[in-house]
Each structure stands twice: as C-alpha cells, then as structure tokens.
Write a protein that holds these residues in place. Structure first.
Motif, PDB file in Angstrom:
ATOM      1  N   UNK A 131      25.967  62.518  -2.522  1.00 24.96           N
ATOM      2  CA  UNK A 131      25.616  61.331  -1.742  1.00 24.96           C
ATOM      3  C   UNK A 131      24.521  60.508  -2.409  1.00 24.96           C
ATOM      4  N   UNK A 132      24.368  59.305  -1.903  1.00 23.72           N
ATOM      5  CA  UNK A 132      23.344  58.393  -2.402  1.00 23.72           C
ATOM      6  C   UNK A 132      23.897  56.991  -2.511  1.00 23.72           C
ATOM      7  N   UNK A 133      24.986  56.841  -3.266  1.00 26.46           N
ATOM      8  CA  UNK A 133      25.686  55.557  -3.286  1.00 26.46           C
ATOM      9  C   UNK A 133      26.307  55.301  -1.922  1.00 26.46           C
ATOM     10  N   UNK A 134      26.837  56.341  -1.341  1.00 30.86           N
ATOM     11  CA  UNK A 134      27.336  56.341   0.033  1.00 30.86           C
ATOM     12  C   UNK A 134      27.181  57.766   0.556  1.00 30.86           C
ATOM     13  N   UNK A 135      27.201  57.944   1.878  1.00 30.59           N
ATOM     14  CA  UNK A 135      26.896  59.280   2.413  1.00 30.59           C
ATOM     15  C   UNK A 135      27.939  60.335   2.089  1.00 30.59           C
ATOM     16  N   UNK A 136      29.186  59.915   1.894  1.00 33.36           N
ATOM     17  CA  UNK A 136      30.241  60.876   1.638  1.00 33.36           C
ATOM     18  C   UNK A 136      30.752  60.869   0.215  1.00 33.36           C
ATOM     19  N   UNK A 137      29.972  60.356  -0.699  1.00 30.74           N
ATOM     20  CA  UNK A 137      30.395  60.353  -2.100  1.00 30.74           C
ATOM     21  C   UNK A 137      30.569  61.788  -2.597  1.00 30.74           C
ATOM     22  N   UNK A 138      31.662  62.007  -3.334  1.00 28.88           N
ATOM     23  CA  UNK A 138      31.914  63.320  -3.917  1.00 28.88           C
ATOM     24  C   UNK A 138      32.313  63.164  -5.377  1.00 28.88           C
ATOM     25  N   UNK A 139      32.151  64.237  -6.130  1.00 29.28           N
ATOM     26  CA  UNK A 139      32.590  64.303  -7.522  1.00 29.28           C
ATOM     27  C   UNK A 139      33.517  65.502  -7.668  1.00 29.28           C
ATOM     28  N   UNK A 140      34.510  65.342  -8.524  1.00 26.05           N
ATOM     29  CA  UNK A 140      35.511  66.385  -8.745  1.00 26.05           C
ATOM     30  C   UNK A 140      35.405  66.867 -10.185  1.00 26.05           C
ATOM     31  N   UNK A 164      23.766  49.510  -0.132  1.00 21.38           N
ATOM     32  CA  UNK A 164      24.848  49.371   0.827  1.00 21.38           C
ATOM     33  C   UNK A 164      24.604  50.306   2.008  1.00 21.38           C
ATOM     34  N   UNK A 165      25.491  50.305   2.987  1.00 21.91           N
ATOM     35  CA  UNK A 165      25.292  51.067   4.223  1.00 21.91           C
ATOM     36  C   UNK A 165      25.064  52.552   3.931  1.00 21.91           C
ATOM     37  N   UNK A 166      23.969  53.068   4.467  1.00 22.38           N
ATOM     38  CA  UNK A 166      23.601  54.485   4.341  1.00 22.38           C
ATOM     39  C   UNK A 166      23.419  54.927   2.892  1.00 22.38           C
ATOM     40  N   UNK A 167      23.109  53.985   2.011  1.00 19.03           N
ATOM     41  CA  UNK A 167      22.765  54.354   0.638  1.00 19.03           C
ATOM     42  C   UNK A 167      21.334  54.858   0.572  1.00 19.03           C
ATOM     43  N   UNK A 168      21.048  55.666  -0.443  1.00 15.08           N
ATOM     44  CA  UNK A 168      19.712  56.229  -0.590  1.00 15.08           C
ATOM     45  C   UNK A 168      19.449  56.520  -2.063  1.00 15.08           C
ATOM     46  N   UNK A 169      18.462  55.863  -2.635  1.00 13.87           N
ATOM     47  CA  UNK A 169      18.135  56.126  -4.036  1.00 13.87           C
ATOM     48  C   UNK A 169      17.630  57.551  -4.220  1.00 13.87           C
ATOM     49  N   UNK A 170      16.858  58.041  -3.280  1.00 12.49           N
ATOM     50  CA  UNK A 170      16.343  59.402  -3.375  1.00 12.49           C
ATOM     51  C   UNK A 170      17.488  60.412  -3.404  1.00 12.49           C
ATOM     52  N   UNK A 171      18.456  60.249  -2.499  1.00  8.92           N
ATOM     53  CA  UNK A 171      19.595  61.163  -2.466  1.00  8.92           C
ATOM     54  C   UNK A 171      20.460  61.013  -3.709  1.00  8.92           C
TER      55      UNK A 171
END
Length: 212
Positions: A131-140, A164-171
């Motif tokens: 997460x960070x770019x978006x709350x549910x971002x995932x990597x495969x 963007x919505x629910x983005x977080x630089x820290x996360x």
C-alpha cells in the motif's frame, strides 16, 4: 520458463503484462484499456487466459477488465480494500477528469486479503500487499522466474504518487523498503508505467529512496 509480453495502453500509457507459459496458458495483469489490442496479441500467440490480476483499481489499470472477463469467462483478482473502487468513479479516479468517461467495472471475482503464495492453474507467485499509492496496491513476485509485477508502487528512478484517495507516502516507502528492495538485487521489476528496473538499480540511483 515464463514469457512476458507488454502493451502500453490507454490515455496514460499504462503497462499491461501478459505472462504465459510453454503450454500457452497466460495471466493478464492490469488491462488498462484497448481490449482489442490485448485480444489481438492473445490470438496472435494462441494464448489461453486463465485470470485477470490487478495491482490496484485506479481507472488506468481497469478499463478493459469487463470486456476481457466476459470474452474469456475468467475471474478478476483484486485486493479486498479496493473492492468498491471498480464501480465508483470517485474512488477509481475517473471521476476526477472531465475528459474521461466514468469507469464503472463489475465487482472482482476473487478478493485478496493476505500475503501468501497464490496459485492460478500452473502459475505460482508470491503476493505482497504494497500500500501507499493506494490502500489495496499489491505486487506479484515470480521468484523462481526472476521478475515481479509491482504496479504503481515503484518506477525506474521514481515512486508512485501518494496524493490520490487514501494514498500515503509513509506507507509507500515502507512497502518499497520491506517488500520490493528486499527482493534479489537483479530481479526485474515491471511497473505500471515506464521501463522495468531492479532493486539494485533503485537502491543505487532512485533519489526518492536515498534515505531508506
């Protein structure tokens, strides 16, 4: 050995990846737009798609989802934190831009809710919540094959936006530090936009990561 085909699709040239094996089975990652181009590639290579996997649910990564899902009768995978985003333009970002239509995609078929080894047919990959770019971002991560599909978390020389919505630089930086930079140095990272990179290259030269 797996093969990767890349298409740059849609208004912001989002990378769509087709990962296939020698038996002609394949997975489709982030079909952002232009379903006809994806279908043409699948037909040219005689590929049989098994699933659509999304790194996140922003509009530029989801535009061709319904066309492909209905054409091939395949499931769509998405992190559960963005389960409502596909159908809501104010969340997936399409409602922010007057020049774009509202993107309203049907619900995902499979909701991802934990980091684990994900098996789809003959394909095995490790799922990371980034997460960070978006709350549910995932990597495969296809560790034995030496590559990972990382969405908009990390780019060559840059990082994903967090305004963007629910983005977080820290996360975002935590995700990069703990999930991506810990991968093997020469693993190829395939991002949502732009050219591929490696953890080694980003550790050495990414100005956003110099303090990690």
């Amino acid at each position: 050995m797996l093969k990767i085909d890349q298409l740059e699709l849609g208004p912001v040239q989002t990378n769509c990846y087709i990962v296939s094996n020698s038996d002609k089975d394949c997975l489709i990652f982030d079909p952002g737009e232009e379903s006809e181009r994806i279908v043409a590639l699948l037909q040219k290579k005689s590929l049989n798609p098994l699933a659509i996997l999304l790194t996140h649910a922003h509009f530029d990564h989801i535009g061709a989802v319904d066309d492909l899902r209905e054409r091939y009768s395949i499931p769509v995978y998405l992190h559960y934190l963005e389960r409502e985003w596909l159908g809501l333009p104010n969340l997936n970002g399409s409602g922010k831009y007057a020049m774009l239509p509202d993107y309203r995609i049907k619900e995902a078929d499979v909701l991802l809710n934990e980091e684990r080894v994900l098996q789809i047919g003959p394909f095995e990959m490790e799922l990371f919540h980034t997460p960070g770019h978006s709350p549910g971002s995932v990597s495969y991560s296809f560790g034995t094959e030496g590559f990972a599909v990382v969405g908009d978390t990390l780019f060559r020389g840059s990082i994903g936006r967090t305004d963007l919505i629910d983005g977080s630089e820290q996360k975002l930086l935590q995700s990069i530090r703990e999930s991506l930079l810990t991968l093997p140095e020469q693993m190829v990272l395939f991002p949502g936009h732009g050219p591929d990179t490696t953890p080694q290259a980003e550790i050495a030269g990414n100005p956003f990561l110099k303090n990690l």
